[in-house]
Motif scaffolding. Structure first.
Motif, PDB file in Angstrom:
ATOM      1  N   VAL A  12      -7.915  -6.349  -1.615  1.00 18.08           N
ATOM      2  CA  VAL A  12      -8.943  -5.277  -1.154  1.00 18.08           C
ATOM      3  C   VAL A  12      -7.862  -4.757   0.110  1.00 18.08           C
ATOM      4  CG1 VAL A  12     -10.848  -5.020   0.305  1.00 18.08           C
ATOM      5  CG2 VAL A  12     -10.932  -6.762  -1.591  1.00 18.08           C
ATOM      6  N   TYR A  13      -7.759  -3.580   0.068  1.00 18.63           N
ATOM      7  CA  TYR A  13      -7.474  -2.834   1.297  1.00 18.63           C
ATOM      8  C   TYR A  13      -8.460  -1.788   2.080  1.00 18.63           C
ATOM      9  CZ  TYR A  13      -4.185  -0.754   4.293  1.00 18.63           C
ATOM     10  OH  TYR A  13      -3.518  -0.293   5.559  1.00 18.63           O
ATOM     11  N   ASP A  14      -8.436  -1.878   3.429  1.00 17.31           N
ATOM     12  CA  ASP A  14      -9.448  -1.154   4.075  1.00 17.31           C
ATOM     13  C   ASP A  14      -8.526  -0.388   5.308  1.00 17.31           C
ATOM     14  OD1 ASP A  14     -11.595  -0.002   5.259  1.00 17.31           O
ATOM     15  OD2 ASP A  14     -12.372  -1.864   5.969  1.00 17.31           O
ATOM     16  N   ARG A  15      -8.956   0.901   5.671  1.00 17.31           N
ATOM     17  CA  ARG A  15      -8.213   1.538   6.832  1.00 17.31           C
ATOM     18  C   ARG A  15      -9.506   1.952   7.702  1.00 17.31           C
ATOM     19  NH1 ARG A  15      -5.885   7.049   4.881  1.00 17.31           N
ATOM     20  NH2 ARG A  15      -4.830   6.854   7.062  1.00 17.31           N
ATOM     21  N   TYR A  69       4.088   2.214  -9.982  1.00 14.78           N
ATOM     22  CA  TYR A  69       3.326   1.728  -9.175  1.00 14.78           C
ATOM     23  C   TYR A  69       2.808   2.400  -7.763  1.00 14.78           C
ATOM     24  CZ  TYR A  69       1.027  -1.455  -5.509  1.00 14.78           C
ATOM     25  OH  TYR A  69       0.298  -2.222  -4.849  1.00 14.78           O
ATOM     26  N   HIS A  70       1.509   2.788  -7.587  1.00 14.25           N
ATOM     27  CA  HIS A  70       1.077   3.323  -6.394  1.00 14.25           C
ATOM     28  C   HIS A  70       0.178   2.417  -5.720  1.00 14.25           C
ATOM     29  CE1 HIS A  70       3.298   7.277  -7.513  1.00 14.25           C
ATOM     30  NE2 HIS A  70       2.893   6.877  -8.658  1.00 14.25           N
ATOM     31  N   GLY A  71       0.548   1.964  -4.299  1.00 14.51           N
ATOM     32  CA  GLY A  71      -0.606   1.360  -4.017  1.00 14.51           C
ATOM     33  C   GLY A  71      -1.682   1.998  -3.335  1.00 14.51           C
ATOM     34  N   PRO A  72      -2.829   1.228  -3.010  1.00 15.26           N
ATOM     35  CA  PRO A  72      -3.879   1.890  -2.474  1.00 15.26           C
ATOM     36  C   PRO A  72      -3.559   2.924  -1.236  1.00 15.26           C
ATOM     37  CG  PRO A  72      -3.873  -0.634  -2.022  1.00 15.26           C
ATOM     38  CD  PRO A  72      -2.877  -0.222  -2.893  1.00 15.26           C
ATOM     39  N   VAL A  75       0.727  -1.289   0.140  1.00 15.40           N
ATOM     40  CA  VAL A  75       0.091   0.119  -0.026  1.00 15.40           C
ATOM     41  C   VAL A  75       0.653   1.138   0.169  1.00 15.40           C
ATOM     42  CG1 VAL A  75      -1.991  -1.173   1.073  1.00 15.40           C
ATOM     43  CG2 VAL A  75      -0.397  -0.008   2.551  1.00 15.40           C
ATOM     44  N   GLY A  76       0.341   2.540  -0.158  1.00 14.10           N
ATOM     45  CA  GLY A  76       0.952   3.543  -0.309  1.00 14.10           C
ATOM     46  C   GLY A  76       1.591   4.296   0.857  1.00 14.10           C
ATOM     47  N   LYS A  77       2.753   4.766   0.649  1.00 15.94           N
ATOM     48  CA  LYS A  77       3.796   5.438   1.860  1.00 15.94           C
ATOM     49  C   LYS A  77       2.828   6.169   2.762  1.00 15.94           C
ATOM     50  CE  LYS A  77       8.064   4.877  -0.506  1.00 15.94           C
ATOM     51  NZ  LYS A  77       9.273   5.210  -0.797  1.00 15.94           N
ATOM     52  N   ILE A 110       0.239   6.294   3.969  1.00 16.79           N
ATOM     53  CA  ILE A 110      -0.794   5.407   5.080  1.00 16.79           C
ATOM     54  C   ILE A 110       0.263   4.275   5.656  1.00 16.79           C
ATOM     55  CG2 ILE A 110      -2.655   6.134   4.014  1.00 16.79           C
ATOM     56  CD1 ILE A 110      -3.179   3.040   3.130  1.00 16.79           C
ATOM     57  N   GLY A 111       1.492   4.552   5.616  1.00 21.75           N
ATOM     58  CA  GLY A 111       2.354   3.355   6.389  1.00 21.75           C
ATOM     59  C   GLY A 111       2.925   2.514   5.680  1.00 21.75           C
ATOM     60  N   GLY A 112       2.793   2.239   4.367  1.00 25.59           N
ATOM     61  CA  GLY A 112       3.134   0.992   3.614  1.00 25.59           C
ATOM     62  C   GLY A 112       4.444   1.650   2.709  1.00 25.59           C
ATOM     63  N   LYS A 113       4.983   0.421   2.049  1.00 28.72           N
ATOM     64  CA  LYS A 113       6.205   0.636   1.347  1.00 28.72           C
ATOM     65  C   LYS A 113       6.004   1.071  -0.236  1.00 28.72           C
ATOM     66  CE  LYS A 113       8.919  -1.943   4.391  1.00 28.72           C
ATOM     67  NZ  LYS A 113       9.719  -3.320   4.722  1.00 28.72           N
ATOM     68  N   ASN A 114       4.749   0.895  -0.659  1.00 28.38           N
ATOM     69  CA  ASN A 114       4.531   1.357  -2.048  1.00 28.38           C
ATOM     70  C   ASN A 114       5.472   0.475  -3.020  1.00 28.38           C
ATOM     71  OD1 ASN A 114       2.779   2.708  -3.591  1.00 28.38           O
ATOM     72  ND2 ASN A 114       4.259   4.168  -3.938  1.00 28.38           N
TER      73      ASN A 114
END
Length: 194
Positions: free
Chosen positions: A191-194, A132-135, A49-51, A53-57
């Protein structure tokens, strides 16, 4: 941000205007697309997932069943079907030359990076930028479906569009310009949810 997500909860782009449903991108055969990071309909790990929101993208590992032998190029489109807009957000758009990949039907993690794409991967402009750009869904908006769509083309679509125009083209404009026949296609939804 939770309030904004809650207010927009019922506003979602949906699948109607996704690349998968564009008339020019229909194909007679189906490919099975899989990932080591998540199953069909499963949760996308934080690493993908995107940076913001804490991801590594980091783009996930992707494998697809061998496309028909007449395949000369692949088009990979990653879309978020649940953004609160009229059309899905394109999170990544690339042309792939399968003959230049280490494995003709596999991309390792990180292969869709704008700075260091894998050999044979031509990174194009997406809704958000290049690569690439994660959710990164709005907190409280609910689950977002992210589709990884692979289209096998019988001709190199990337070579029929002027190189400079190809690099500057907005993703929806580029998708509408693809005229190379699609001979097979497949997709994987996470699927990704926050």
């Amino acid at each position: 941000m939770t309030l904004l997500g809650t207010l927009l909860k019922n506003r979602r782009s949906g699948d109607t205007h996704s690349a998968w449903n564009l008339p020019k991108l229909q194909g007679p055969e189906l490919l099975t697309v899989t990932s080591l990071q998540f199953e069909e309909g499963g949760s996308i790990p934080l690493e993908q997932v995107g940076k913001r929101i804490g991801g590594k993208n980091l783009s996930p590992d992707l494998t697809w069943t061998p496309p028909p032998s007449e395949t000369t190029e692949l088009l990979l489109v990653v879309e978020d079907l649940d953004v609160p807009m009229s059309k899905p957000a394109v999170h990544c758009l690339v042309f792939i030359n399968p003959s230049r990949l280490d494995s003709p039907n596999h991309l390792p993690p990180g292969a869709l990076s704008a700075r260091e794409p894998a050999a044979g991967v031509r990174v194009l402009r997406s809704t958000i930028g290049r690569g690439y750009h994660g959710p990164e869904p709005i907190k409280g908006h609910g689950p977002h479906r992210c589709t990884f769509q692979v289209f096998a083309l019988s001709h190199q679509a990337g070579s029929t569009i002027d190189g400079a125009k190809l690099d500057r083209a907005r993703p929806r404009a580029l998708l509408s310009c693809v005229t190379a026949p699609v001979i097979a296609r497949g997709r994987l939804t996470g699927v990704y949810d926050r």
